[in-house]
Design a protein around this motif. Sequence first.
Motif, mmCIF file in Angstrom:
data_model
loop_
_atom_site.group_PDB
_atom_site.id
_atom_site.type_symbol
_atom_site.label_atom_id
_atom_site.label_comp_id
_atom_site.label_asym_id
_atom_site.label_seq_id
_atom_site.Cartn_x
_atom_site.Cartn_y
_atom_site.Cartn_z
ATOM 1 N N ALA A 95 -2.313 9.056 -10.121
ATOM 2 C CA ALA A 95 -2.695 8.994 -8.705
ATOM 3 C C ALA A 95 -3.969 9.795 -8.461
ATOM 4 O O ALA A 95 -4.866 9.354 -7.735
ATOM 5 C CB ALA A 95 -1.547 9.508 -7.843
ATOM 6 N N LEU A 113 -7.061 3.847 0.094
ATOM 7 C CA LEU A 113 -7.381 5.213 -0.339
ATOM 8 C C LEU A 113 -6.425 6.262 0.227
ATOM 9 O O LEU A 113 -6.639 7.462 0.055
ATOM 10 C CB LEU A 113 -8.827 5.558 0.043
ATOM 11 N N THR A 141 0.818 -1.214 0.000
ATOM 12 C CA THR A 141 0.000 0.000 0.000
ATOM 13 C C THR A 141 0.858 1.272 0.000
ATOM 14 O O THR A 141 1.221 1.750 -1.058
ATOM 15 C CB THR A 141 -1.013 0.003 1.165
ATOM 16 N N MET A 156 -6.937 4.601 -13.079
ATOM 17 C CA MET A 156 -5.494 4.845 -13.043
ATOM 18 C C MET A 156 -4.850 4.470 -14.383
ATOM 19 O O MET A 156 -4.015 5.198 -14.920
ATOM 20 C CB MET A 156 -4.877 4.044 -11.898
ATOM 21 N N THR A 162 -0.570 5.679 -0.876
ATOM 22 C CA THR A 162 -0.838 4.453 -1.636
ATOM 23 C C THR A 162 -1.069 4.791 -3.105
ATOM 24 O O THR A 162 -0.523 4.145 -3.999
ATOM 25 C CB THR A 162 -2.069 3.721 -1.064
ATOM 26 N N ALA A 163 -1.863 5.816 -3.346
ATOM 27 C CA ALA A 163 -2.140 6.230 -4.735
ATOM 28 C C ALA A 163 -0.844 6.543 -5.460
ATOM 29 O O ALA A 163 -0.609 6.093 -6.584
ATOM 30 C CB ALA A 163 -3.061 7.446 -4.736
ATOM 31 N N ARG A 164 0.024 7.279 -4.789
ATOM 32 C CA ARG A 164 1.295 7.666 -5.400
ATOM 33 C C ARG A 164 2.181 6.435 -5.626
ATOM 34 O O ARG A 164 2.763 6.270 -6.683
ATOM 35 C CB ARG A 164 2.001 8.662 -4.469
ATOM 36 N N PRO A 183 -3.377 8.713 0.276
ATOM 37 C CA PRO A 183 -2.688 9.370 -0.848
ATOM 38 C C PRO A 183 -1.306 8.770 -1.140
ATOM 39 O O PRO A 183 -0.903 8.709 -2.304
ATOM 40 C CB PRO A 183 -2.534 10.826 -0.382
ATOM 41 N N GLY A 201 -10.427 4.914 -5.772
ATOM 42 C CA GLY A 201 -9.534 3.768 -5.788
ATOM 43 C C GLY A 201 -9.800 2.792 -6.916
ATOM 44 O O GLY A 201 -9.544 1.599 -6.785
ATOM 45 N N TYR A 254 -7.035 8.002 -9.763
ATOM 46 C CA TYR A 254 -7.336 6.862 -8.884
ATOM 47 C C TYR A 254 -8.099 7.327 -7.653
ATOM 48 O O TYR A 254 -9.134 6.779 -7.288
ATOM 49 C CB TYR A 254 -6.019 6.192 -8.510
ATOM 50 N N LEU A 255 -7.595 8.392 -7.025
ATOM 51 C CA LEU A 255 -8.251 8.881 -5.809
ATOM 52 C C LEU A 255 -9.624 9.459 -6.117
ATOM 53 O O LEU A 255 -10.583 9.246 -5.376
ATOM 54 C CB LEU A 255 -7.369 9.930 -5.120
ATOM 55 N N ALA A 289 0.693 4.280 -8.483
ATOM 56 C CA ALA A 289 0.812 4.947 -9.787
ATOM 57 C C ALA A 289 2.256 4.917 -10.267
ATOM 58 O O ALA A 289 2.541 4.607 -11.432
ATOM 59 C CB ALA A 289 0.321 6.393 -9.681
#
Lengths: 459, 405
Positions: A299, A269, A201, A312, A273-275, A271, A307, A302-303, A278
């Motif tokens: 990212a 969810l 994550t 993405m 994790t998104a980064r 941030p 998610g 996705y957010l 991605a």
Amino acid sequence: MTFDPVMAEIRFGVGLSPDRAAPGSVNDMLGALAGPDAMAQAWPIARYAGAEPSFASIRAAALAIRDAPDTEAEARAMAHRDQLRENGREMYAANLATEVARTVDTTDGMRERLTRFWADHFTVRAVSGAVRHLVSPYIEEAIRPHVTGRFADMLRAVIVSPMMLVYLDQHLSLGPNSEAARKQVRGLNENLARELLELHTLGVDGAYTQTDVRELAELLTGLGWSARRGFRFRPNSAEPGAETVLGVDYGGGAPSLDDILNAMEGLALHPDTARHLAHKLAVHFIAPDPDPMLVQTMAARYLAASGDLLAMVEGMLLHPAAWAPTARKVKLPFDYIASALRALAVPPEVVAGASLQQVRQVVQFPMRVMGQTWQAPTGPDGWPEAAEEWITPQGMAGRISWAMQAPERLVDPLPDPREFVHHALGPEPPEPVAFAARAAETRTDGVGVVLASAAFNRR
Amino acid sequence: MQRRDFLMRSLALGCSAAAAPLVTPVAMAAAPWDTRLVVIILRGAMDGLDVIRPHGDAGFAPLRPGLGGAGDPGALDLDGFFGLHPGFERLHPLWRAGEFGAVHAVSTPYRDKRSHFDGQDILEAGLPGLQGGGLRDGWLNRMLQLRAGLEPEIAYAIGRERLLVLSGEAATARWSPEAELEVSANARQLLNIVHHDDPLFRDASADAIEIAESLALDAEMAEQTDAMMADSPMMEGVSMNRTHVKLAEFAASRLRGDTRIASFSINGWDTHAKQAGGLRHRGAALSDTILTLKAGLGEVWGKTAVLCLTEFGRTAAENGTGGTDHGTGGAMLFAGGALRGGQVLGDWPGLAEADLYARRDLMPTRDVRAHAAWVMAGLIGLNRDELEGAIFPGLEMGAPPGLLR
């Protein structure tokens, strides 16, 4: 820096084929990903829940031997155990062959790539040779259905999967103050909790501390497994009280699986994790140092989509940096072999129907020499991404050997190298490769040199 | 890689690339030093406290009830204070002969996050931390960068996986004993053409072809090694088909020639659960490896140093599942005739809770890079400025630890 069908199939798909059209647009690619999973239907692999021999039947067979010493029943039980082992070996080879067949047959190549990417992200290794055939069923059940869906769903499927629980020792972990811990000497094990934060994550640079690892490990207690009964939530093993992970409290009432599943939503969810996801996806498909704007866009999408992984992917494919002309990545050994079979137009039914011996000779053993022992990376961080990790002397020895020897065994007659160079590399192959294809003394050398070329190995 | 110039020249001149082996081990200049260094990376974090058990510390038994603390009849006494894990018993004769030893309570400068992957990167990069962007090279490679005019065969990275410790600007050789390669002369020329503009593929392919050829020419050497091994009583119990044994055998065959440095890794030390069995298994593997090196090196063993390094140690206390979790301080194992074995070196910090790092891990009392540096100073003649500067930035070597014979 715009869409190109050849680049789309090589960089984001599974390689060109003389009889399967490359996608015509980004919308084609996204449309296929949003549609049904045709390859899973055409070339089935058992899901974990129905895969045999299962942990339970292997365990039962072992117990039957133990319970019948020195009797005729013992001989029967041993024969049964040996039969299960043989079935497992056959299934392991069949899984590999089926995975190659899907890759050879598909017109939705990015789905195969995404499945391998996420299976690698959530790497598991079989804990013993007897259950090696269960890795593919784990992927089929926990990973593949979610590669175009929500990451949180994949995460939740993974952390209740026996393959992951056993691989990272979670099934042995007990809350230090749980009822179960009072009765036995076992206690907490941080392994899965740490990898969830570090690898799955937020990423190692993410905003978590040793305390978060510990709290998450305590929260995860209760995820139980036994060979006989499979996955079960065990309230008796769960650490009582709330746990605070990344500043959010989970649980506090009666221990429940829902608290753990909710925490997965929170992790998915975050941030960071998104980064992390991605960046990792962009590194996998595009370049070791992807355009920061591309990563940011991915990212953010996705957010914004709660998610959603397809969002993405869409963010990546619609960004001009995804279509930079220089091929910075190299095919992993599995993709190298599968894309060569595609270019050679080996029929998928021939691949899927290959014998154990053939699968070993053509795919499994050569992959190992190239550096990728199938479904057995060294650690839970999966296979390395850098081209330099794969294009080594021994890695190249493996690729060149395969290119020179395997095609002849698979295709009769071999294609004319002057045509084959277009099957493999499209209408405009690099001139030195086209020259080599013309100049080769034999078909074997010509086809081999095309497949061993940097142009075919890169994407 | 400078060797590529040779290849490219022969291509430009229109020579048949197949006419003769480009380079053979015989053609190489002798190395400027004569000692041998083998660096084995133990991936997964070896539990130093279980391998070299501090029985003499009153804190040990309560921390490790299931892992030797309650008195394990199988453990071998080393010096009255430390005992050796029974899985390593085949190394005990080497201990008695002064050819196997350990340094305890050491670590790299890595702290707190306890990630295998970062920990291994820092260990192999030889840096104080990961800050400052990508990892350019490893410390063994930076050492080679300080010495001009070395042939790539001076150092061998062995095995399927890349070894950061030997990666970098200085040309080194890399091979996995299981790779084989036969290519026609025509295909080889064509490969040169298609890889001409891609240095990564060009170098890797040319190296592959060269090494495969030199190995074929080396068949005699391989037979010699096999014969030496077969004669050695020490090889009893070593299964010759295992990967780590093949790596060690290959390393020995190179080191008996012009190679001076060899490195490979042995995985599987991440014993979170059921460590008793896991470590016995790894102990057997490492014992096989060291015994194979000794047997395969013959007389050369007398001037060889083997260092076994791991990314960090494990928790002082046994965890709830018969294993240990990621920790900090650990042990470095060493072997070889060039080092003074038969001793456990290091400044023992104690195991009382207040003596532990973050109240959970063995406290590292010295940077393990200092030991590697002192070994290289003695074996290769590097000076302190080089060792504390380019090779191990930020290191203070301190006083000699007494590793060298």
